[in-house]
Scaffold this active site. Structure first.
Site, short mmCIF file in Angstrom:
data_model
loop_
_atom_site.label_atom_id
_atom_site.label_comp_id
_atom_site.label_asym_id
_atom_site.label_seq_id
_atom_site.Cartn_x
_atom_site.Cartn_y
_atom_site.Cartn_z
N SER A 194 -31.45 -43.08 24.31
CA SER A 194 -32.40 -43.73 23.41
C SER A 194 -33.82 -43.22 23.59
O SER A 194 -34.57 -43.09 22.61
CB SER A 194 -32.37 -45.25 23.61
OG SER A 194 -31.07 -45.75 23.38
N HIS A 240 -37.64 -46.57 25.54
CA HIS A 240 -37.92 -46.29 24.14
C HIS A 240 -39.39 -45.93 23.94
O HIS A 240 -39.71 -44.94 23.27
CB HIS A 240 -37.57 -47.51 23.29
CG HIS A 240 -36.09 -47.78 23.23
ND1 HIS A 240 -35.54 -48.68 22.35
CD2 HIS A 240 -35.06 -47.27 23.93
CE1 HIS A 240 -34.23 -48.71 22.52
NE2 HIS A 240 -33.92 -47.86 23.48
#
Length: 290
Positions: A194, A240
């Site tokens: 991610s 992230h």
């Protein structure tokens, strides 16, 4: 042997009074310079400067010379146009899927050995910052990340070139791991691509702005992903955000680098990003073991 129009009686490699051959295009002009590709004699009016010596207009015209190569099409980041702009993306997809299958075959033991675990990184297992980028435990997790990679990867790879795209992906993933290591609890494990995917998303926004395209779709997508990042449980938001920041910063340096020193600026951008990642890891390690 061909003859030059206007001098029908004079051979191509004619010698002048001083013993030097005549230019292959202007046979009445003795010259001591030869094309570095075909070795035909060339006069000052015909020579084209190359990285080593000079080349004749014919070699430049047919694309065999260095001067012709300099005018070959380039991407916005200065890379050569690749025949397959998805190659690196496909390799990354393959690695992620192969690691996922291997993790399933080992009943998750591979995941335990390779995921990002702050306590282990602090005591020497720094490789987890890298290996965690390629680990996934659940099918929905890897499916979402790989679909995102397939959607975002090829356009970026085509725009940046293979080497620059790979550098961007790896630095964004490491940036996500580093920020997760810095801010998450030392006993909180994390894994997944991610961070790298958010880096590609940030890079896409930078590229679209550089090309002056409509940024609304990517900004909406980025906003939705950030909302899910902070509202959905069990998501390492640090990875992230770290990946997003590093990916956008590296992409900015790549697509805005001045043409006359493009490679230098791009290398420096990647080096600064890597040094920042190393600094974050170093600071956190001192906090945990110091």
């Amino acid at each position: 042997m061909d003859q030059v129009p206007g001098s029908p009686q004079e051979p191509r490699d004619a010698h002048g009074d001083d013993g030097l051959p005549g230019c292959y295009r202007h046979t009445d002009r003795p010259t001591g310079i030869r094309c570095t590709r075909c070795e035909q004699p060339i006069c000052p009016d015909c020579m084209v400067s190359a990285s080593v010596g000079f080349q004749c207009p014919d070699c430049v015209r047919d694309g065999s010379g260095r001067a012709a190569q300099a005018t070959a099409p380039r991407t916005i980041a200065g890379a050569s146009i690749a025949a397959n702009p998805r190659l690196v993306t496909m390799i990354l997809l393959g690695i992620n899927i192969a690691v996922f299958i291997a993790a399933q075959l080992t009943d998750g033991r591979l995941v335990v050995d390779l995921f990002l675990y702050g306590g282990s990184v602090a005591y020497g297992e720094s490789y987890r910052l890298l290996t965690a980028m390629f680990l996934h435990q659940q099918i929905p997790h890897i499916a979402f990340n790989m679909l995102s990679l397939w959607w975002l990867g090829p356009p970026l790879e085509a725009a940046l070139g293979r080497v620059r795209f790979l550098a961007l992906y790896m630095l964004a993933g490491l940036g996500g791991s580093a920020l997760s290591y810095l801010l998450a609890a030392p006993d909180q494990p994390s894994l997944g691509a991610s961070g790298a995917i958010f880096g590609l998303l940030g890079a896409t926004a930078v590229l679209l702005r550089r090309l002056k395209y409509d940024m609304k779709p990517v900004l909406i997508l980025l906003g939705l992903n950030l909302v899910f990042t902070f509202l959905w449980p069990n998501i390492a938001w640090q990875a992230h955000v770290g990946g997003l920041v590093v990916g956008a910063a590296v992409a900015f340096g790549m697509v805005h680098a001045p043409r006359d020193r493009r490679t230098t600026v791009q290398i420096a951008t990647c080096a600064v990003a890597l040094l920042a990642i190393v600094a974050v890891v170093w600071v956190r390690t001192l906090q945990l073991v110091g």
